[in-house]
Design a protein around this motif. Structure first.
Motif, PDB file in Angstrom:
ATOM      1  N   MET A 156       0.924  -1.127   0.036  1.00 41.80           N
ATOM      2  CA  MET A 156      -0.220  -0.241   0.060  1.00 41.80           C
ATOM      3  C   MET A 156       0.834   1.288  -0.020  1.00 41.80           C
ATOM      4  O   MET A 156       0.710   2.127  -0.602  1.00 41.80           O
ATOM      5  CB  MET A 156      -1.016  -0.071   1.146  1.00 41.80           C
ATOM      6  CG  MET A 156      -1.924   1.095   1.307  1.00 41.80           C
ATOM      7  SD  MET A 156      -3.127   0.936  -0.084  1.00 41.80           S
ATOM      8  CE  MET A 156      -4.011   2.367  -0.137  1.00 41.80           C
ATOM      9  N   LEU A 157       1.848   1.243   0.893  1.00 40.54           N
ATOM     10  CA  LEU A 157       2.692   2.445   1.069  1.00 40.54           C
ATOM     11  C   LEU A 157       3.515   2.479  -0.107  1.00 40.54           C
ATOM     12  O   LEU A 157       3.618   3.742  -0.762  1.00 40.54           O
ATOM     13  CB  LEU A 157       3.596   2.331   2.187  1.00 40.54           C
ATOM     14  CG  LEU A 157       4.543   3.340   2.454  1.00 40.54           C
ATOM     15  CD1 LEU A 157       3.419   4.462   3.302  1.00 40.54           C
ATOM     16  CD2 LEU A 157       5.692   3.150   3.734  1.00 40.54           C
ATOM     17  N   GLU A 158       3.797   1.353  -0.806  1.00 43.15           N
ATOM     18  CA  GLU A 158       4.575   1.358  -2.091  1.00 43.15           C
ATOM     19  C   GLU A 158       3.640   1.933  -3.166  1.00 43.15           C
ATOM     20  O   GLU A 158       4.289   2.818  -3.939  1.00 43.15           O
ATOM     21  CB  GLU A 158       4.962  -0.068  -2.472  1.00 43.15           C
ATOM     22  CG  GLU A 158       6.395  -0.153  -3.012  1.00 43.15           C
ATOM     23  CD  GLU A 158       6.522  -1.597  -3.330  1.00 43.15           C
ATOM     24  OE1 GLU A 158       6.156  -2.157  -4.281  1.00 43.15           O
ATOM     25  OE2 GLU A 158       7.330  -2.327  -2.259  1.00 43.15           O
ATOM     26  N   LEU A 159       2.535   1.906  -3.089  1.00 41.32           N
ATOM     27  CA  LEU A 159       1.519   2.413  -4.108  1.00 41.32           C
ATOM     28  C   LEU A 159       1.601   3.906  -4.094  1.00 41.32           C
ATOM     29  O   LEU A 159       1.913   4.531  -5.051  1.00 41.32           O
ATOM     30  CB  LEU A 159       0.128   1.660  -4.155  1.00 41.32           C
ATOM     31  CG  LEU A 159      -0.585   1.986  -5.139  1.00 41.32           C
ATOM     32  CD1 LEU A 159      -0.198   0.920  -6.290  1.00 41.32           C
ATOM     33  CD2 LEU A 159      -2.202   1.549  -4.703  1.00 41.32           C
ATOM     34  N   ILE A 160       1.533   4.530  -3.029  1.00 43.01           N
ATOM     35  CA  ILE A 160       1.464   5.744  -2.623  1.00 43.01           C
ATOM     36  C   ILE A 160       2.575   6.507  -3.034  1.00 43.01           C
ATOM     37  O   ILE A 160       2.956   7.548  -3.782  1.00 43.01           O
ATOM     38  CB  ILE A 160       0.854   6.129  -1.356  1.00 43.01           C
ATOM     39  CG1 ILE A 160      -0.408   5.757  -0.941  1.00 43.01           C
ATOM     40  CG2 ILE A 160       1.122   7.620  -0.689  1.00 43.01           C
ATOM     41  CD1 ILE A 160      -1.053   5.696   0.318  1.00 43.01           C
ATOM     42  N   GLN A 161       3.808   5.602  -2.788  1.00 42.16           N
ATOM     43  CA  GLN A 161       5.180   6.214  -3.012  1.00 42.16           C
ATOM     44  C   GLN A 161       5.226   6.336  -4.729  1.00 42.16           C
ATOM     45  O   GLN A 161       5.801   7.220  -5.199  1.00 42.16           O
ATOM     46  CB  GLN A 161       6.107   5.391  -2.737  1.00 42.16           C
ATOM     47  CG  GLN A 161       6.790   5.750  -1.347  1.00 42.16           C
ATOM     48  CD  GLN A 161       7.855   5.028  -0.723  1.00 42.16           C
ATOM     49  OE1 GLN A 161       8.184   3.773  -1.241  1.00 42.16           O
ATOM     50  NE2 GLN A 161       8.636   5.432   0.405  1.00 42.16           N
TER      51      GLN A 161
END
Lengths: 260, 155
Positions: free
Chosen positions: A1-6
């Motif tokens: 999830m965090l990766e997607l936002i990044q």
């Protein structure tokens, strides 16, 4: 999830940085235009490769677009017994929309991609850095003449496209399908307005020429200096030009023809 | 690479062709005559209803175009439509008791003003008024009247 936002954040930032670089590039190019005045030869060479070499494809496409408009328009209008207004239909659709838009799309494919590839290769083979080493500003020497040539050529090509298209419509409509020659021209003359239709069409093609040439030159100048980078930049030029031409066309049409 | 003089010629031809295209559009397609504006005189007519008449609609006599509408406005006192038309100056012998009517060219065509000359020996000139006018026929009104009449007759 965090990766997607990044990833989202990263691509947004990359987009904005590119926009910023593009704008800075445009400003440099515009100031470089003054440098062409003492060296008109630079502009002339580019007018040749950008404008003259695009003439053939623009004229032939214009002829066929006009002929198709003549055919389709005739079949639709004859349902209403209004074949005499064929001239108005052909001329209005060419001068207002198809002339500027289709010729700009062709221009992006024919001249824009060539510009990107040329400048991208210059960068990949370090010709641009070589110029800088000799204290020659590559933007003033290479980019500005090409930019000006594109901006001048586009309205001329669009006018050529519309004029040939209208003649093509006349060949099909009056020559093959039997619409009266006189009413083709006279209805056209009474319905098409110089400022509302023709000048607005010229403004459109000027804007398209500006944007397409800018995109093509910037993509070339900003390319990753490898063969793959140049090929991607060329693709991006065509895709982005097509997007911006069609998007801008909608906005310009809404602004120009909104109140009638 | 071509010789630079050949290149010059081709660029020159290209620019000339582009400008010729623009001129073609301006002159042949929209019949630009702002510079060669025909001289004329303006007359006014008042219609009860001027229908779909527009500025630049033609004014014709006996089917020949003799001028065009220059202005249409609404008179708030008499509730009439005030139509100013510019008649080309070579047609300067139209009797001043001419009748102006709003007609439609064909069923779906544009509307125009038709002048039918009368018998007066005085001619229309700058600023004169056309007294006798006939309004545009509004199709909906005519159909309404027709339906109303046929319903009356059945009773």
């Amino acid at each position: 999830m965090l990766e997607l936002i990044q990833t989202l954040g990263k691509s947004t930032r990359a987009g904005f940085t590119k926009l910023g670089r593009g704008t800075y590039f445009l400003l440099q190019t515009l100031t470089g235009i003054l440098e062409i005045v003492p060296r008109p030869r630079l502009l002339l060479n580019q007018m040749y490769s950008v404008g003259v070499l695009s003439c053939l494809i623009i004229s032939i496409s214009g002829l066929f677009v006009g002929m198709v408009l003549g055919l389709q328009g005739f079949y639709i209008l004859s349902d209403f017994g209004a074949e005499e207004t064929l001239g108005v239909m052909v001329a209005a659709s060419l001068v207002r929309e198809l002339g500027p838009v289709v010729s700009a799309l062709l221009f992006a494919g024919r001249a824009g991609s060539a510009l990107t590839a040329e400048i991208g290769l210059m960068k990949a083979t370090e010709q641009l850095s070589g110029m800088e080493m000799m204290a020659v500003d590559p933007i003033k020497r290479i980019i500005s003449p090409r930019f000006l040539a594109g901006v001048i050529s586009m309205p001329l090509l669009a006018a050529l496209f519309s004029a040939i298209g209208i003649l093509g419509g006349q060949i099909v409509g009056c020559g093959l399908l039997g619409v009266d020659d006189g009413s083709y021209w006279s209805q056209m003359q009474s319905k098409i307005d110089f400022f509302d239709d023709i000048i607005n069409g010229v403004i459109k093609s000027f804007v398209f020429g500006f944007v397409t040439t800018w995109i093509a030159l910037f993509e070339g100048y900003d390319t990753i200096p490898t063969s793959e980078g140049v090929s991607r930049a060329t693709t991006r030029t065509v895709v982005n030009s097509a997007f911006s031409i069609l998007g801008l066309d909608f906005i310009l049409t809404a602004l120009m023809f909104g109140d009638d | 690479m071509l010789h630079s003089s050949t290149q010059d010629t081709l660029v020159g031809l290209f620019v000339a062709a582009g400008i010729a295209g623009l001129f073609f559009l301006a002159l042949q397609v929209c019949n630009l005559n702002y510079f060669t504006e025909q001289k004329g005189y303006t007359v006014t007519a008042r219609f009860e209803n001027s229908g779909g008449l527009k500025v630049k609609s033609p004014v014709s006599a006996a089917g020949v175009k003799i001028g065009q509408i220059s202005d249409i406005s609404f008179d708030p006192k008499t509730f009439e439509s005030v139509v100013k038309m510019r008649i080309y100056s070579q047609y300067n012998s139209i009797p001043d008791d001419a009748t102006a009517s709003v007609f439609t060219a064909g069923l779906l065509g544009e509307q125009y003003v038709s002048l039918e000359p009368g018998g007066s020996s005085d001619y229309l000139k700058e600023g004169s008024n056309i007294e006798i006018t006939q309004s545009a026929i509004i199709l909906e009104k005519a159909i309404g009247q027709f339906l109303f009449k046929s319903a009356e007759e059945k009773k």
